[in-house]
Design a protein around this motif. Structure first.
Motif, PDB file in Angstrom:
ATOM      1  N   GLU A  53       0.831  -1.213   0.000  1.00  0.00           N
ATOM      2  CA  GLU A  53       0.000   0.000   0.000  1.00  0.00           C
ATOM      3  C   GLU A  53       0.864   1.260   0.000  1.00  0.00           C
ATOM      4  O   GLU A  53       0.586   2.215  -0.729  1.00  0.00           O
ATOM      5  N   LEU A  54       1.919   1.251   0.807  1.00  0.00           N
ATOM      6  CA  LEU A  54       2.806   2.404   0.862  1.00  0.00           C
ATOM      7  C   LEU A  54       3.515   2.618  -0.475  1.00  0.00           C
ATOM      8  O   LEU A  54       3.663   3.756  -0.926  1.00  0.00           O
ATOM      9  N   ALA A  55       3.921   1.539  -1.123  1.00  0.00           N
ATOM     10  CA  ALA A  55       4.586   1.654  -2.424  1.00  0.00           C
ATOM     11  C   ALA A  55       3.626   2.248  -3.453  1.00  0.00           C
ATOM     12  O   ALA A  55       4.010   3.116  -4.237  1.00  0.00           O
ATOM     13  N   ARG A  56       2.358   1.812  -3.437  1.00  0.00           N
ATOM     14  CA  ARG A  56       1.361   2.375  -4.360  1.00  0.00           C
ATOM     15  C   ARG A  56       1.133   3.861  -4.075  1.00  0.00           C
ATOM     16  O   ARG A  56       1.063   4.672  -4.996  1.00  0.00           O
ATOM     17  N   CYS A  57       1.025   4.217  -2.802  1.00  0.00           N
ATOM     18  CA  CYS A  57       0.816   5.629  -2.430  1.00  0.00           C
ATOM     19  C   CYS A  57       2.005   6.478  -2.855  1.00  0.00           C
ATOM     20  O   CYS A  57       1.833   7.606  -3.331  1.00  0.00           O
TER      21      CYS A  57
END
Length: 124
Positions: A34-38
């Motif tokens: 999720e952090l990588a996508r954000c």
């Protein structure tokens, strides 16, 4: 401040290694994926802002409108022009079977400006 490091690679970029630093400490609050996508989404937004401020409007230029109403109108004109250019890029990329991110925004702006200027020289 306590931070957490998230390391990941980007497969379609030859395994490019990225380290993301975040203040979100509990992985249950946000997974590494999720952090990588954000992070990717954030840079997409930053790129759009750069396209508007630097390439479309021009570096260091301010809005010319003397009233708030006209300033809103000028901002909308920039946003609509940006949207039209991005639509043009996506259409051209799709037609050519390319990733739209591979088409340079500044190059598109230059081509459109030349095309619009050339047309203006013709008599109606």
């Amino acid at each position: 401040m306590i931070v957490r490091a998230v390391d990941y690679t980007v497969p379609d970029r030859k395994g490019e290694h990225i380290r993301l630093i975040t203040s979100i400490l509990d992985p249950a609050d946000a997974t590494a994926e999720e952090l990588a996508r954000c992070y990717h989404d954030r840079w997409e937004a930053e790129t759009g802002i750069d396209q508007l401020k630097t390439h479309l409007r021009g570096p260091g230029r301010i809005l010319r409108s003397p009233t708030p109403e006209l300033a809103y109108q000028e901002i909308w004109a920039y946003l609509l022009t940006h949207w039209a250019l991005c639509t043009l890029i996506c259409t051209a990329a799709t037609t050519a079977g390319l990733d739209p991110d591979r088409i340079k925004f500044l190059g598109t702006v230059r081509i459109v400006r030349r095309s619009v200027t050339d047309r203006a020289a013709l008599s109606p």
